[in-house]
Design an enzyme around this catalytic site. Structure first.
Site, PDB file in Angstrom:
ATOM      1  N   SER A 131     -21.946 -28.062   8.249  1.00  0.00           N
ATOM      2  CA  SER A 131     -21.217 -28.626   7.118  1.00  0.00           C
ATOM      3  C   SER A 131     -21.682 -28.005   5.811  1.00  0.00           C
ATOM      4  CB  SER A 131     -21.430 -30.137   7.036  1.00  0.00           C
ATOM      5  OG  SER A 131     -20.802 -30.627   5.869  1.00  0.00           O
ATOM      6  N   HIS A 189     -20.412 -37.708  10.293  1.00  0.00           N
ATOM      7  CA  HIS A 189     -20.550 -37.166   8.935  1.00  0.00           C
ATOM      8  C   HIS A 189     -19.176 -37.035   8.274  1.00  0.00           C
ATOM      9  CE1 HIS A 189     -20.052 -33.654   6.322  1.00  0.00           C
ATOM     10  NE2 HIS A 189     -21.238 -33.924   5.831  1.00  0.00           N
ATOM     11  N   GLU A 193     -17.619 -38.946   5.102  1.00  0.00           N
ATOM     12  CA  GLU A 193     -17.027 -38.173   3.998  1.00  0.00           C
ATOM     13  C   GLU A 193     -15.655 -38.763   3.620  1.00  0.00           C
ATOM     14  OE1 GLU A 193     -17.141 -33.882   4.797  1.00  0.00           O
ATOM     15  OE2 GLU A 193     -15.059 -33.811   4.107  1.00  0.00           O
TER      16      GLU A 193
END
Ligand code: 2AM
Length: 487
Positions: A131, A189, A193
């Site tokens: 990421s 994740h 987000e």
């Protein structure tokens, strides 16, 4: 044939792939590269890779032959069938102990499947989340590897050197766990987000539509928030977005953008997994559905002419106080979102027999990735204090922070509700908080209803757990309980 010199190979020279190669080379590694459309290899070698320790290959065979043993090959192609296609092409050329790494946005069950299948062939597989976008890939991404643990020691020095570093130099990359654990953590994740972005958009909606703040005023607010507990990459870029003007019209760019959102699916996968595991992930679910609702633009435009909101849509109150309250609503909701996300990872680890160290995950997300923030440093500290913490809210630091934020948070949600501004993430976060802290919920009635129409039975507060009762509510039905039914 000449002696192999490359430390690692990479297949798939789209932007992420190219940037990872340059990052690896920059850290002293020799990288062999291959791309299906081989003209990409030549273009890369002639341009960004010129003069660097990068070996261009026009075939899989040449790539494999360039690599030192055990061979390490990172695959950066489109997630899905392309990854399987590339693996199938590679396998006949590999030897036992060679390592394949998928760095794409793969759905975690595929990584579990590939890890098992390659293990049977004597090959080692890693599925890793990467990421940080294009810039992160080049300058230091957050890297979340999982798969065959035997593959980790040879790959570790490369990944940890190219990863982002936190202030004390610790890399934002560590072993996550077996099988699809790395891609699972990357998926969560991405879900988080979605939640963070939705919360920021709700804050913007309140300040812009209710208080009438223009882009300039919003720029100032977000600049201030970025030096408080919300200090993060997403707050920082939001501040910069408000400061950006369209070169053609001179108007704030944000005001010219159509209000419909797209999504690639990782948020949805996270929500589906939470439903499968029975873990509330309400805030991220609301964030996914908010994007779906935004996509109904034409329908919304029609509805806006028909459906009325409250009579009074104006704000009357202390503006500065309300801005501070919105900051607290955003902050407290964000704590809920991360509490839910980490609880989800706990549940998945338990379900799959994986061990996922939440403190390590927080550290991996602390830098390099899209959700990087000072806040994740605090989460790391919480899991250092109590590694098996059930819920982040129970950590003393966070429960004090929620206490500090909750009055403002409640004021914001009630103002939003009374003035007709949708705040699905902030309000569902508050409902989760109030539900989680309730020692008695109205579920007793729900159980009575289930028993009434379906004889699903219930437990009693005045008897021991595990003892089930059925009532003949109408006097007509039988007394047989549907004990085999379990929905
Ligand atoms: P290409 O340049 O030949 O299209 C992102 O799409 C990257 O994935 C590109 O490098 C692309 O290669 C590669 N890619 C997509 N599908 C692929 C496949 N089936 N086999 C190999 N590479 C693929």
């Amino acid at each position: 044939m000449s002696t192999p010199t490359a430390d690692i190979g990479l297949i798939g020279l789209a932007v992420m792939g190219e940037n990872l190669v340059l990052n690896m080379e920059d850290h002293g590694f020799t990288v062999a590269v291959y791309n299906r459309t081989t003209s990409r290899v030549d273009e890369f070698l002639a341009d960004r890779a010129k003069g660097k320790k990068i070996i261009g290959c026009h075939s899989i065979e040449k790539l494999v032959a360039s690599l030192k043993s055990p061979r390490k090959i990172m695959i950066m192609v489109k997630a899905g069938a392309a990854v399987d296609a590339v693996i199938d092409q590679l396998v006949p050329h590999l030897e036992k102990g060679d390592i394949l790494i998928d760095g794409g946005n793969t759905h975690y069950p595929d990584t579990t499947r590939r890890t098992r299948a390659l293990k049977e062939k004597g090959l080692q597989f890693i599925g890793t989340g990467v990421s940080g976008g294009e810039e992160g890939a080049l300058k230091g991404p957050s890297i979340m590897p999982g798969g065959d643990p035997e593959a980790w020691p040879p790959v570790k020095p490369i990944f940890q050197s190219i990863a982002a570093k936190v202030d004390d130099g610790t890399p934002c990359c560590d072993w996550v766990g077996p099988e699809g654990a790395g891609h699972y953590v990357k998926m969560v994740h991405n879900g988080i987000e979605y939640g963070d972005m939705q919360l920021i958009c709700e804050a913007y909606h309140l300040l812009h539509s209710l208080l009438g703040f223009n882009a300039e005023a919003l720029h100032e607010v977000f600049d201030r928030w970025n030096s408080g507990p919300l200090d993060s990459y997403l707050i920082e870029i939001t501040r910069d977005i408000f400061g950006y003007r369209d070169p053609e019209t001179g108007k704030p760019m944000v005001d010219l953008i159509l209000d419909t959102a797209g999504q690639k699916g990782t948020g949805k996968w996270t929500v589906v997994s939470s439903a499968d595991l029975g873990v509330p992930l309400t805030l991220i679910a609301e964030a996914v559905y908010a994007r779906c609702l935004s996509a109904l633009k034409d329908e919304r435009v029609r509805a806006s002419k028909i459906l009325k909101g409250p009579a009074d849509e104006s704000f009357s109150g202390n503006i500065q106080q309300f801005v501070d309250d919105v900051e607290m609503a955003l902050y407290a909701s964000k704590i809920m979102s991360y509490a839910q996300g980490f609880a989800l990872m706990n549940a998945m680890a338990k379900e799959s027999g994986w061990t996922i160290d939440n403190g390590k995950v927080a550290l991996m997300w602390r830098g390099g990735c899209i959700i990087r923030s000072a806040f994740l440093g605090k989460i790391k500290e919480a899991f250092d204090r109590t590694p098996d913490l059930d819920n982040l809210m129970l950590d003393p630091y966070f429960h004090h922070e929620i206490e500090r934020a909750q009055n403002g948070w409640r004021r914001v949600v009630s103002v939003a509700v009374s003035r007709g501004i949708p705040v699905p993430a902030m309000s569902s976060a508050l409902a989760y908080y109030d539900g989680y802290r309730s020692d008695r919920l109205p579920t007793n009635l729900l159980q009575a209803q289930r028993d009434y129409f379906g004889a699903h039975t219930y437990e009693r507060i005045d008897r021991s757990r595990g003892e089930f009762f059925h009532t003949n509510w109408t006097g007509r039905g039988g007394t047989t309980a549907s004990t085999t039914y379990n929905a």
